[in-house]
Design an enzyme around this catalytic site. Sequence first.
Site, PDB file in Angstrom:
ATOM      1  N   ASP A 104       9.125 -37.492   5.748  1.00 14.95           N
ATOM      2  CA  ASP A 104      10.352 -36.899   5.215  1.00 14.95           C
ATOM      3  C   ASP A 104      10.875 -35.880   6.217  1.00 14.95           C
ATOM      4  O   ASP A 104      10.131 -34.998   6.668  1.00 14.95           O
ATOM      5  CB  ASP A 104      10.070 -36.223   3.872  1.00 14.95           C
ATOM      6  CG  ASP A 104      11.350 -35.916   3.114  1.00 14.95           C
ATOM      7  OD1 ASP A 104      12.362 -36.598   3.356  1.00 14.95           O
ATOM      8  OD2 ASP A 104      11.343 -35.002   2.274  1.00 14.95           O
TER       9      ASP A 104
ATOM     10  N   HIS B  77      21.769 -27.922   3.792  1.00 12.81           N
ATOM     11  CA  HIS B  77      20.595 -27.763   2.934  1.00 12.81           C
ATOM     12  C   HIS B  77      19.613 -26.768   3.542  1.00 12.81           C
ATOM     13  O   HIS B  77      19.116 -25.861   2.857  1.00 12.81           O
ATOM     14  CB  HIS B  77      19.907 -29.116   2.737  1.00 12.81           C
ATOM     15  CG  HIS B  77      18.642 -29.053   1.946  1.00 12.81           C
ATOM     16  ND1 HIS B  77      18.608 -28.718   0.608  1.00 12.81           N
ATOM     17  CD2 HIS B  77      17.340 -29.272   2.306  1.00 12.81           C
ATOM     18  CE1 HIS B  77      17.362 -28.737   0.174  1.00 12.81           C
ATOM     19  NE2 HIS B  77      16.571 -29.062   1.189  1.00 12.81           N
TER      20      HIS B  77
ATOM     21  N   GLU C 105      15.661 -34.318  -4.953  1.00 11.56           N
ATOM     22  CA  GLU C 105      16.322 -34.278  -3.661  1.00 11.56           C
ATOM     23  C   GLU C 105      16.958 -35.637  -3.409  1.00 11.56           C
ATOM     24  O   GLU C 105      16.256 -36.661  -3.388  1.00 11.56           O
ATOM     25  CB  GLU C 105      15.337 -33.927  -2.536  1.00 11.56           C
ATOM     26  CG  GLU C 105      14.834 -32.495  -2.624  1.00 11.56           C
ATOM     27  CD  GLU C 105      14.006 -32.065  -1.432  1.00 11.56           C
ATOM     28  OE1 GLU C 105      13.837 -30.850  -1.252  1.00 11.56           O
ATOM     29  OE2 GLU C 105      13.532 -32.949  -0.686  1.00 11.56           O
TER      30      GLU C 105
ATOM     31  N   GLU D 108      18.294 -38.324  -1.126  1.00 10.69           N
ATOM     32  CA  GLU D 108      18.033 -38.632   0.275  1.00 10.69           C
ATOM     33  C   GLU D 108      18.331 -40.105   0.576  1.00 10.69           C
ATOM     34  O   GLU D 108      18.421 -40.937  -0.323  1.00 10.69           O
ATOM     35  CB  GLU D 108      16.566 -38.343   0.624  1.00 10.69           C
ATOM     36  CG  GLU D 108      16.124 -36.928   0.289  1.00 10.69           C
ATOM     37  CD  GLU D 108      14.777 -36.571   0.884  1.00 10.69           C
ATOM     38  OE1 GLU D 108      14.301 -37.306   1.779  1.00 10.69           O
ATOM     39  OE2 GLU D 108      14.198 -35.560   0.461  1.00 10.69           O
TER      40      GLU D 108
ATOM     41  N   ASP E  43      13.291 -37.560  -3.680  1.00  7.58           N
ATOM     42  CA  ASP E  43      12.045 -36.889  -3.326  1.00  7.58           C
ATOM     43  C   ASP E  43      11.811 -35.760  -4.328  1.00  7.58           C
ATOM     44  O   ASP E  43      12.199 -34.619  -4.096  1.00  7.58           O
ATOM     45  CB  ASP E  43      12.131 -36.353  -1.892  1.00  7.58           C
ATOM     46  CG  ASP E  43      10.826 -35.740  -1.424  1.00  7.58           C
ATOM     47  OD1 ASP E  43       9.762 -36.216  -1.853  1.00  7.58           O
ATOM     48  OD2 ASP E  43      10.875 -34.788  -0.626  1.00  7.58           O
TER      49      ASP E  43
ATOM     50  N   ARG F 298       9.176 -26.901  -7.096  1.00  4.66           N
ATOM     51  CA  ARG F 298       9.523 -25.788  -6.222  1.00  4.66           C
ATOM     52  C   ARG F 298       8.555 -24.614  -6.335  1.00  4.66           C
ATOM     53  O   ARG F 298       8.316 -23.918  -5.338  1.00  4.66           O
ATOM     54  CB  ARG F 298      10.942 -25.309  -6.540  1.00  4.66           C
ATOM     55  CG  ARG F 298      12.028 -26.351  -6.322  1.00  4.66           C
ATOM     56  CD  ARG F 298      12.112 -26.787  -4.879  1.00  4.66           C
ATOM     57  NE  ARG F 298      13.229 -27.720  -4.674  1.00  4.66           N
ATOM     58  CZ  ARG F 298      13.466 -28.370  -3.545  1.00  4.66           C
ATOM     59  NH1 ARG F 298      12.639 -28.210  -2.523  1.00  4.66           N
ATOM     60  NH2 ARG F 298      14.485 -29.181  -3.439  1.00  4.66           N
TER      61      ARG F 298
ATOM     62  N   GLN G  47       5.429 -25.668  -4.496  1.00  7.10           N
ATOM     63  CA  GLN G  47       5.792 -25.722  -3.080  1.00  7.10           C
ATOM     64  C   GLN G  47       5.874 -24.322  -2.476  1.00  7.10           C
ATOM     65  O   GLN G  47       5.379 -24.072  -1.365  1.00  7.10           O
ATOM     66  CB  GLN G  47       7.134 -26.443  -2.916  1.00  7.10           C
ATOM     67  CG  GLN G  47       7.622 -26.551  -1.483  1.00  7.10           C
ATOM     68  CD  GLN G  47       9.001 -27.180  -1.393  1.00  7.10           C
ATOM     69  OE1 GLN G  47       9.603 -27.565  -2.395  1.00  7.10           O
ATOM     70  NE2 GLN G  47       9.520 -27.273  -0.189  1.00  7.10           N
TER      71      GLN G  47
ATOM     72  N   LYS H  82       5.152 -31.905  -3.349  1.00  5.42           N
ATOM     73  CA  LYS H  82       5.978 -33.066  -3.014  1.00  5.42           C
ATOM     74  C   LYS H  82       5.273 -34.402  -3.248  1.00  5.42           C
ATOM     75  O   LYS H  82       5.925 -35.418  -3.461  1.00  5.42           O
ATOM     76  CB  LYS H  82       6.361 -33.001  -1.531  1.00  5.42           C
ATOM     77  CG  LYS H  82       7.246 -31.830  -1.144  1.00  5.42           C
ATOM     78  CD  LYS H  82       8.685 -32.131  -1.428  1.00  5.42           C
ATOM     79  CE  LYS H  82       9.580 -31.127  -0.735  1.00  5.42           C
ATOM     80  NZ  LYS H  82      11.010 -31.469  -0.879  1.00  5.42           N
TER      81      LYS H  82
ATOM     82  N   THR I 142       7.665 -40.000  -5.303  1.00  2.37           N
ATOM     83  CA  THR I 142       8.906 -40.221  -4.566  1.00  2.37           C
ATOM     84  C   THR I 142       9.469 -41.543  -5.058  1.00  2.37           C
ATOM     85  O   THR I 142       8.789 -42.566  -4.984  1.00  2.37           O
ATOM     86  CB  THR I 142       8.668 -40.277  -3.047  1.00  2.37           C
ATOM     87  OG1 THR I 142       8.084 -39.052  -2.611  1.00  2.37           O
ATOM     88  CG2 THR I 142       9.966 -40.510  -2.300  1.00  2.37           C
TER      89      THR I 142
ATOM     90  N   GLU J 213      19.694 -25.765  -5.065  1.00  2.00           N
ATOM     91  CA  GLU J 213      20.958 -25.351  -4.448  1.00  2.00           C
ATOM     92  C   GLU J 213      22.079 -25.280  -5.470  1.00  2.00           C
ATOM     93  O   GLU J 213      22.880 -24.338  -5.463  1.00  2.00           O
ATOM     94  CB  GLU J 213      21.344 -26.337  -3.353  1.00  2.00           C
ATOM     95  CG  GLU J 213      20.424 -26.368  -2.151  1.00  2.00           C
ATOM     96  CD  GLU J 213      20.812 -27.490  -1.218  1.00  2.00           C
ATOM     97  OE1 GLU J 213      21.604 -27.254  -0.301  1.00  2.00           O
ATOM     98  OE2 GLU J 213      20.320 -28.625  -1.419  1.00  2.00           O
TER      99      GLU J 213
END
Length: 367
Positions: A99, A106, A167, A169, A199, A203, A206, A219, A223, A322
């Site tokens: 990844d 971002h 996420e 992607e 993904d 948080r 993480q 993570k 996925t 975000e």
Amino acid sequence: MSWGLDNLPYGVFSRGGEPPRVGVRYGEHILDLTASLHDEVFATGSLNPFMARGSTAWRETRALIQTKLRDDRSVTQEHLIPLDQVRLHLPFEVADYVDFYCSLEHASNLGRMFRPDEEPLKPNWRHLPVGYHGRAGTVVVSGTPVTRPHGQRGAGVFGPSAKLDIEAELGFVIGTPTALGERAGSFEDHVFGVTLVNDWSARDIQAWEYVPLGPFLGKSFATSVSPWVTPLAALPRVPGREQDPEPLDYLRRSADWGLDIEFEVTLNGDVVSRPPYSGMYWTPDQMLAHLTVNGASLRTGDLFASGTVSGAQPGQRGSLIELTWNGTEPIKLSSGETRTFLENGDTVTISARAGDISLGEVTGTVQ
């Protein structure tokens, strides 16, 4: 037509008690390639054996399928199966998963949130496509439920993630391998196509674990990928974003590999974001060059993803952290509910289009 002759994404399907096999989507049908092309490579239940044949075979097969669908409809009609009669599977066996972190917006947004008193970007960010190795064994096909992960959220604190995120992607699927120590050649000779990626990210887990070695348990639990792999030949290409400073020689672009793709993220049926892929700072040819420059080999079925796709506007952010600015600005849904991060029972769907070409969608529900 989103699923017409200019698209023809590959997938793996089964019907009734029949074994999985490879097909291409055409309209609201899937064309059984084993039966229509009389080629047993498509009967394996995975795209990997076909992808391993190389780019010449990819181009010739795509042209043959287009010709049959355009000119020999009487031949192919019996092999076109309605999508509502089939089950879709993971389209390829994932060998390795990498990844990247290729969106300037971002990376800048997260830098401002996590390091408000420092420069948003780390000193290396504009010099190379930052990435990490993920866990191939937990890549799942769209529609697979996602179990909320448990882990350490701080010193002495263990439990379910309270900040589960997504996420949006774009993933790139390797077809042609390289030997150990052999750098990748032409991008389109190695990359078979693209697939949509979610993904999933915890948080809080993480944030506690990522220093000093980067993402790990926050993570690796899941996925999700789309059941469709869209050939590179179907995608409109645009020049990549201007880069400053100029990259080192091995990262300098020799062709236009920016991709004009518009994403859409829905949460429980409400559109919450529309991130544009065309503004990504690092392009996929640069990701591939960096991935192999040290001699690391490629394997058929390797997956590398772009990292979160985010744009410059608030409605173009590709992650909830975000969109809600780390939980301080809740998303208001049409149901009257609000969200900062995901709650149990929430369903997230990421879809994308490249002009008239649909890349399908990837969806998952938290449990």
